[in-house]
Design a protein around this motif. Sequence first.
Motif, PDB file in Angstrom:
ATOM      1  N   LYS A   3     -31.343 -12.508   2.910  1.00  7.79           N
ATOM      2  CA  LYS A   3     -31.403 -13.425   3.897  1.00  7.79           C
ATOM      3  C   LYS A   3     -30.397 -14.551   3.789  1.00  7.79           C
ATOM      4  O   LYS A   3     -29.847 -14.917   4.601  1.00  7.79           O
ATOM      5  CB  LYS A   3     -32.732 -14.054   3.638  1.00  7.79           C
ATOM      6  CG  LYS A   3     -34.070 -13.221   4.028  1.00  7.79           C
ATOM      7  CD  LYS A   3     -35.322 -13.818   4.052  1.00  7.79           C
ATOM      8  CE  LYS A   3     -36.537 -12.794   3.857  1.00  7.79           C
ATOM      9  NZ  LYS A   3     -37.586 -13.363   3.390  1.00  7.79           N
TER      10      LYS A   3
ATOM     11  N   THR B  78     -41.369  -7.799  18.616  1.00  5.14           N
ATOM     12  CA  THR B  78     -42.127  -7.555  17.298  1.00  5.14           C
ATOM     13  C   THR B  78     -43.567  -8.204  17.612  1.00  5.14           C
ATOM     14  O   THR B  78     -44.529  -7.476  17.215  1.00  5.14           O
ATOM     15  CB  THR B  78     -41.321  -8.340  16.069  1.00  5.14           C
ATOM     16  OG1 THR B  78     -39.809  -7.838  15.960  1.00  5.14           O
ATOM     17  CG2 THR B  78     -42.133  -8.227  14.989  1.00  5.14           C
ATOM     18  N   LEU B 177     -44.742  -8.251   7.500  1.00  2.00           N
ATOM     19  CA  LEU B 177     -43.383  -8.332   7.902  1.00  2.00           C
ATOM     20  C   LEU B 177     -42.504  -7.542   7.049  1.00  2.00           C
ATOM     21  O   LEU B 177     -41.581  -6.732   7.496  1.00  2.00           O
ATOM     22  CB  LEU B 177     -42.968  -9.637   8.337  1.00  2.00           C
ATOM     23  CG  LEU B 177     -43.403 -10.286   9.609  1.00  2.00           C
ATOM     24  CD1 LEU B 177     -42.817 -11.692   9.690  1.00  2.00           C
ATOM     25  CD2 LEU B 177     -42.863  -9.663  10.740  1.00  2.00           C
ATOM     26  N   PRO B 178     -42.523  -7.819   5.627  1.00  2.00           N
ATOM     27  CA  PRO B 178     -41.431  -7.059   4.908  1.00  2.00           C
ATOM     28  C   PRO B 178     -41.712  -5.584   5.177  1.00  2.00           C
ATOM     29  O   PRO B 178     -40.779  -4.670   5.122  1.00  2.00           O
ATOM     30  CB  PRO B 178     -42.016  -7.441   3.273  1.00  2.00           C
ATOM     31  CG  PRO B 178     -42.904  -8.785   3.844  1.00  2.00           C
ATOM     32  CD  PRO B 178     -43.341  -8.811   4.938  1.00  2.00           C
ATOM     33  N   SER B 181     -40.157  -4.278   8.187  1.00  2.00           N
ATOM     34  CA  SER B 181     -38.818  -4.904   8.464  1.00  2.00           C
ATOM     35  C   SER B 181     -37.492  -3.777   8.716  1.00  2.00           C
ATOM     36  O   SER B 181     -36.912  -4.055   9.590  1.00  2.00           O
ATOM     37  CB  SER B 181     -38.254  -5.425   7.374  1.00  2.00           C
ATOM     38  OG  SER B 181     -38.131  -4.977   5.933  1.00  2.00           O
TER      39      SER B 181
END
Lengths: 349, 263, 274
Positions: A3, B78, B177-178, B181
């Motif tokens: 990130k 999303t 989310l991870p 991803s």
Amino acid sequence: MKKCIFKQLGVGVLLVGMVLGLAGCGGSSQEKLYVYNWGDYIDESVLADFEKTNNVDVIYEQFATNEEMYVKIKAGTAKYDVAIPSDYMISKMIKEDMLNTIDMNAIPNYAKIDDRFKNLAFDAKNQYSVPYMWGTVGIIYNKTMVDGTIDSWDVLWDEKYSKQILMLDSQRDSIAVALKKLGYSLNSRDEKELEEAKKLLIQQKPLLMAYVGDEVKDKMIGNEAAMAVVWSGDAVFMKGENPDLEYVIPKEGSNIWYDAMVIPKTSQNKAMAQKFIDFMCSTDIAYKNADYIGYSTPHKEVIEMLPAELTSDPAYYPADGQLQNSEVFEDLSDVLPIYDRIWTEIKSQ
Amino acid sequence: MKSFLMKSYTFLIFFFLYAPILILMIFSFNDSKSRGNWDGFTVKWYIELFQDGQIASALYYTLVVAIIASLIATVLGTLAAIGINNMHGLPKMMTLNVTYLPMLSPDIVMGISLMLLFIFVKINLGFITMLLAHITFNLPFVIFSVLPKLRQLNNDTYDAALDLGATPFEAYKKVILPQISPGIVTGFLLAFTMSIDDFVVSFFTTGSGVSNLAITIYSMARRGINPKINALLTLMFIFIMAILVFVNYRMAKEKQSEKREKY
Amino acid sequence: MKRKFLTAPYLLWMLIFTIIPLVLVVYFSMFETGPDGVRFTTEYLERVFEPIYLKVIGRSIGLALISTLFCLLLGYPMAMILASKELKMRDFLIVLFVLPMWMNFLARTYAWMTLLENNGIINQILAALSLPALNILYTDKAVVLGMVYNFLPFMVLPIYSVLRKIDRSLIEAAEDLGATPARTFFKVIFPLSLSGVASGIIMVFMPAVTTFVISRLLGGGQYMLIGNLIEQQFLTTGDWGFGSSLALILMVFLLLTMGIMAKTDKDQEGGGLW
């Protein structure tokens, strides 16, 4: 971690973007002139010249075909001041009351346009348009791949050259070739004549290498095909790149085309638009454009300034005699559905 | 053996993908304006490129619209995918059908119908309208990239997170989310790819001097593509490669330092 | 469940920017604006069913199916490779995979012509090696090649993203139970990746049906596809009624087909492949 880097990059991109953007947004309180032209059809330095001498911001947009330009202008949202369509499209726009009349007194340089390009069919009283570039349609052929010389559309149907022939991927241009070969007008509305043209083109299809667009130039230069139907301006360029190529306007006659500057009714600055058109007709500017674009110019003085080898080339500047049977495209909006159907049938074989 | 096959196949596919790009770059140095002739090596097209204001402006708008439209479409898409994943029956089917529409529509139909919409609502065609159009056709690509990952998910992990005291928002952020991803990143990449090279829809939904690269290049259709464009694409390619290599290098370094920290 | 409402912003967006324009398209296909005003007509819709136009539609769908199939056959192995754990620089390779698509489409297609022409690069190399020339430009093969070239990433990436997180323990279990690699693939891996495959097929097939520039350039403009035909109606002929009808009937037909296929797919949730 991941990130972090993306954040850094993201911020970097945004900053660069903002800087570029701010640099691009010049003085927005200046007078604006909206010009709509074909792609790669002007020497762009002339725009900067005009902006400086007239203290105006030229907003320049480009289009790929007359038809796309028409849809955008007809929709009315865009405030184009000057546009540069082709003959039949101008004729259509006049019919649909989309153009402002031009006060030729505000365009003193109009006198420098050769009279041969005035009072043309699509604008008989010279009220709506000022010529920009012009040319013809003809056959370009490779002397080393063809027997003898060519003077007729018939050669495009000669089985000797099967799969070595290129035609234009354009309804009107290709149907025009067939009509001319049959001795009819290329503005024909007669269904019988059009049927005959259709049959001819269906007959021709197996002999073709392909229907092509602008890639025809690279193909002929690269000796890929024996012959092709092309515009004269492109022919001049091609001959320059490949000395084995020769251009001819068939004896049955062909198409003469003109692109001209008009002022659409959406214009909010007619005075400046006229100044721009006058500017484009001034000798040194017209010379710059003619030199960059390479197509035939209607400007008397520019023709004298161009090299003799160019202006004596009949491809660039045909004599009147060669243009005897040639015609300009008219607006055929009412019969285009028939043309469309014919083209669909040919392409569906 | 397996590794050799994998490497060869990858190499072949990448060769297939990059062969035309290589040709394109080589011809940016061609002294002739035509593809049919090689007239010698030159950098004149690069020089002409730097003097071309139109292309610079088009490049700027292309990048800005592509990045912003992809980002917005990724976020909106999303969320939508998560929602769709939780729908059933008729509403789900209708929503999916609506999502298919921008992909099914011929470009010209989408371009002209959006243009008419903007005109009707009296919005001036320009940057904003082009952006809105881009987001619209990007959305389905994001949704269809994220949906398969959601499908693949084990719903129990979400419930387990809730049981352990996480708020729904935390559960999403740290658990769902991870896991999805790769789908989100894929969606963003595909959306960006669609936006960076769109002609028809952009042509009809833009105005006020806002143009993008695709419009500039396609409008050269009658005249033939000027090798300036090859020069531009070559520079873009090199620039993007440089960024990629840099990012890759930095990430590899971080992984190394992470490994060291463990000891 | 509250989560359903996450679709609300999206649905609002689509209502404005997709549904309303669609209503316009429906309007054009059913109402004719003449000198005496607007009247309802089925003339445009009926014209779509003439044999010549059905032939055009059929050909476009056929070409799209073949291209999608090749994309799947070539793309699936690539997706597997990208998803395999041994892969170094995976993210780098993924971006590298889409990068060619960021170079302008026309320029790339012209580059293909330079490669495939009679005097093109490929034939020049073949001639130097005394091998026979390759003449695929202006044939269907070149068109499929062009389509696959342009759509491959849209097939590979969704499949890759699903394969990435396939539960390894299931594969190991299959192997422990004595399955051959082929059996493991067909009975375990492929079914688990099906949602990704479905996405890939949708993202390739749908745009492929209305694509026509590839066919125009690499196919020599020899066949009319539904994309050309519709564009012609809107631009050259100015017959927006017919153009809209063609688009509408095409879209309805494809949506119905998708719907039927989804229903016949056996699934626990009964909602289709998703």
